[in-house]
Design a protein around this motif. Structure first.
Motif, short mmCIF file in Angstrom:
data_model
loop_
_atom_site.label_atom_id
_atom_site.label_comp_id
_atom_site.label_asym_id
_atom_site.label_seq_id
_atom_site.Cartn_x
_atom_site.Cartn_y
_atom_site.Cartn_z
N LYS A 288 -7.84 8.81 14.09
CA LYS A 288 -7.91 7.93 15.26
C LYS A 288 -7.17 8.55 16.45
O LYS A 288 -7.63 8.46 17.59
CB LYS A 288 -7.29 6.57 14.92
N GLN B 39 -2.98 0.31 12.17
CA GLN B 39 -3.41 1.70 12.31
C GLN B 39 -3.95 1.99 13.70
O GLN B 39 -3.70 3.05 14.27
CB GLN B 39 -4.45 2.02 11.23
N ASP B 40 -4.68 1.04 14.29
CA ASP B 40 -5.17 1.23 15.66
C ASP B 40 -4.01 1.26 16.65
O ASP B 40 -3.97 2.12 17.55
CB ASP B 40 -6.14 0.10 16.04
N ASN B 41 -3.05 0.33 16.47
CA ASN B 41 -1.88 0.29 17.37
C ASN B 41 -1.07 1.57 17.26
O ASN B 41 -0.63 2.14 18.27
CB ASN B 41 -1.00 -0.91 17.04
N ALA C 75 -6.22 8.49 7.98
CA ALA C 75 -6.91 7.46 8.76
C ALA C 75 -6.32 7.35 10.16
O ALA C 75 -7.05 7.26 11.16
CB ALA C 75 -6.83 6.11 8.04
N VAL C 76 -5.00 7.38 10.25
CA VAL C 76 -4.35 7.23 11.56
C VAL C 76 -4.54 8.48 12.40
O VAL C 76 -4.86 8.41 13.60
CB VAL C 76 -2.85 6.92 11.39
N TYR D 24 -1.76 -0.71 5.88
CA TYR D 24 -3.17 -0.48 5.57
C TYR D 24 -4.11 -1.45 6.29
O TYR D 24 -5.28 -1.56 5.94
CB TYR D 24 -3.39 -0.53 4.05
N THR D 25 -3.60 -2.13 7.31
CA THR D 25 -4.47 -2.98 8.13
C THR D 25 -5.04 -2.17 9.29
O THR D 25 -4.39 -1.26 9.81
CB THR D 25 -3.70 -4.19 8.68
N GLU D 26 -6.24 -2.51 9.70
CA GLU D 26 -6.87 -1.83 10.83
C GLU D 26 -6.08 -2.05 12.10
O GLU D 26 -5.99 -1.16 12.96
CB GLU D 26 -8.30 -2.35 10.99
N THR D 27 -5.48 -3.24 12.23
CA THR D 27 -4.73 -3.56 13.44
C THR D 27 -3.54 -2.63 13.62
O THR D 27 -3.34 -2.04 14.69
CB THR D 27 -4.23 -5.01 13.40
#
Length: 505
Positions: A358, A488-490, A354-355, A483-486
């Motif tokens: 991105k 992983q985006d950071n 997932a990461v 496993y939070t979107e926050t």
């Protein structure tokens, strides 16, 4: 027409060329060598490998220090202690008892001291430190590979060390190589046979009993072309150059390259036996030599041509990033290898992918680099496969992402947390320093530092390479955040930023 005629002539001449090659030659026995992941280790002065009660004895310090383990010697008690990642093993000179994390184990032969060196049974090394072991009795050579088995507790098996790309097959001592090739359905059948090989006319010609399309990749430092014939074994009457029958029953040897100064050597060996794979390696004196792969469907003859212009048809080797830096992003594990399992039963492989997807998107948006993914989906990929991808892409840097976990047998296993960055080679230190800074910024976790460790993907790659451990899935707090979107985006933004900073873009 001229090239077609040349290939036909070589095809007709191949049996004669093979018959004129030197037959198998037994190599002279030496005083003993240890080959660890295709690298010969330097034995202490005066030390000779010994056979004690049927057990081959090797210097423990030479091996474990090359794997990055910690070794301690107590002169008074004559005890050796080896530590790595919380595991502790103790051996005593003259005793057939050893201790592994407090558990008493029996040895085949007692360790002995030769000068300032302690020799221990090779089988014990293999069992305790995850090493694959092979013994060539004729040449007195110990082959060791640091390929650690996958943990039953889902630990990070990508932290294992595997044997290098062109190392001959290494099998456990006393384990014979099967004469039949096993299929994925469990049945055994006779596979294709490599009947002979010759290097002539600046071409490697390999005769196979049926048309097998080889897998061909290139590697650097030194530059070499690696040719694998999957599902094949050597024919009983194989002929080619100087062939030696190893103690495990396989062949390995070299072809005559006299008169071709751009080729330093051509070697071959049974690289794997499950499935059976014969490997040839053309090692060049220069870099980026173009080549062409041709397989004759009717005869099974495969030719690797080193002097065919790149405008001709066929598979031409060599890749580049269009003049841009090439970045390989490696999402650890995948497919049947889930990696660590979190306290909430989430899988490490899903976090890694997932990461990295991105990161790929961010880098492609920024431009200025060519991005290569080792995997873009949930599929099984071996450690050496990842290395091969990076080397074939002639990457400028390699970034592998993981999430860690501690085994439940470890004291306070669920309390360990934080982020760390691993490297294996000194040339990777500048990359590790930059990426670790951005890793901490991306996770916000405790700083566990930059660590040197002999990991396969960071050791066997030829470009600066690091492995990022984002956090510990065995820790409740880290698990919840990873496993939070926050987060992983950071983390993706910071990994991309670190790459750009390292490349000066």
């Amino acid at each position: 027409m001229r090239k077609a005629g040349l290939r036909l002539l070589l095809l007709l001449l191949l049996p004669l060329l093979l018959l004129s090659s030197t037959g198998r030659e037994a190599s002279a026995a030496g005083s003993g060598k240890i080959i660890l992941d295709n690298k010969e280790l330097v034995l202490p002065s005066g030390v000779v490998l010994e056979n004690s009660n049927g057990s081959v004895m090797i210097p423990i310090r030479v091996v474990v220090e090359n794997l990055g383990f910690e070794v301690q010697w107590e002169q008074k008690s004559r005890k050796v202690t080896v530590r790595q990642d919380g595991k502790s093993v103790e051996l005593a000179v003259g005793s057939k008892k050893a201790s592994a994390d407090g558990v008493t184990l029996d040895l085949n032969a007692a360790p002995k001291q030769t000068g300032g060196t302690v020799l221990v049974p090779i089988r014990f090394v293999g069992e305790q430190f995850g090493l694959k072991v092979g013994w060539d009795n004729s040449d007195k050579i110990v082959y060791l590979s640091g390929d650690l088995p996958a943990s039953s507790e889902g630990a990070n098996n990508d932290d294992g060390a595997g044997y290098a790309l062109d190392t001959p097959v290494i099998v456990p001592v006393q384990t014979p190589i099967p004469t039949m090739i096993q299929g994925s359905d469990g049945t055994t059948t006779t596979g294709a046979q490599v009947k002979g090989a010759v290097f002539t006319g600046n071409q490697l010609m390999v005769a196979v009993s049926s048309a097998i399309k080889p897998t061909v990749v290139t590697m650097n430092n030194p530059y070499r072309i690696v040719i694998d014939f999957p599902g094949t074994a050597f024919a009983p009457d194989f002929t080619g150059g100087t062939a030696v029958t190893a103690a495990n029953g396989s062949l390995q040897g070299k072809l005559d390259v006299t008169g071709y100064p751009q080729v330093s050597e051509v070697r071959y060996a049974l690289f794997n036996n499950n499935p059976s794979t014969v490997r040839f390696v053309i090692q060049m004196t220069g870099n980026n030599n173009p080549y062409q792969v041709l397989t004759d469907e009717s005869s099974g003859l495969t030719t690797i041509d080193l002097n065919v212009p790149s405008t001709d048809t066929g598979s031409v080797g060599g890749t580049d990033g269009g003049g841009l830096p090439v970045v390989v992003l490696d999402a650890g594990h995948g497919g049947t290898q889930p990696g660590a399992v979190s306290v909430t039963k989430k899988l490490e492989k899903d976090f890694n992918l997932a990461v990295m997807v991105k990161v790929q998107s961010l880098l492609e948006q920024k431009g200025g680099v060519t991005v290569v993914m080792t995997r873009s989906e949930d599929k099984t990929l071996g450690l050496q496969d990842r290395v091969n991808i990076a080397k074939a892409a002639q990457a400028d840097l390699f970034i592998s992402l993981h999430a860690n976990a501690m085994p439940i047998t470890y004291t306070n296993w669920n309390k360990v947390n934080g982020s760390e960055t691993y490297y294996s080679r000194s040339e990777s230190v500048p990359l590790a320093e930059i990426m670790h800074k951005h890793l901490l910024a991306g996770t916000g976790f405790k700083d566990n530092g930059i660590r040197s460790k002999s990991l396969h993907v960071t050791r066997e790659t030829s470009m600066p390479a690091v492995l990022l451990e984002a956090g510990y899935l065995s820790n409740v707090s880290d698990d919840a955040a990873l496993y939070t979107e926050t987060l992983q985006d950071n983390l993706a933004r910071e990994i991309a930023a670190g790459i750009m900073e390292y490349l000066g873009l």
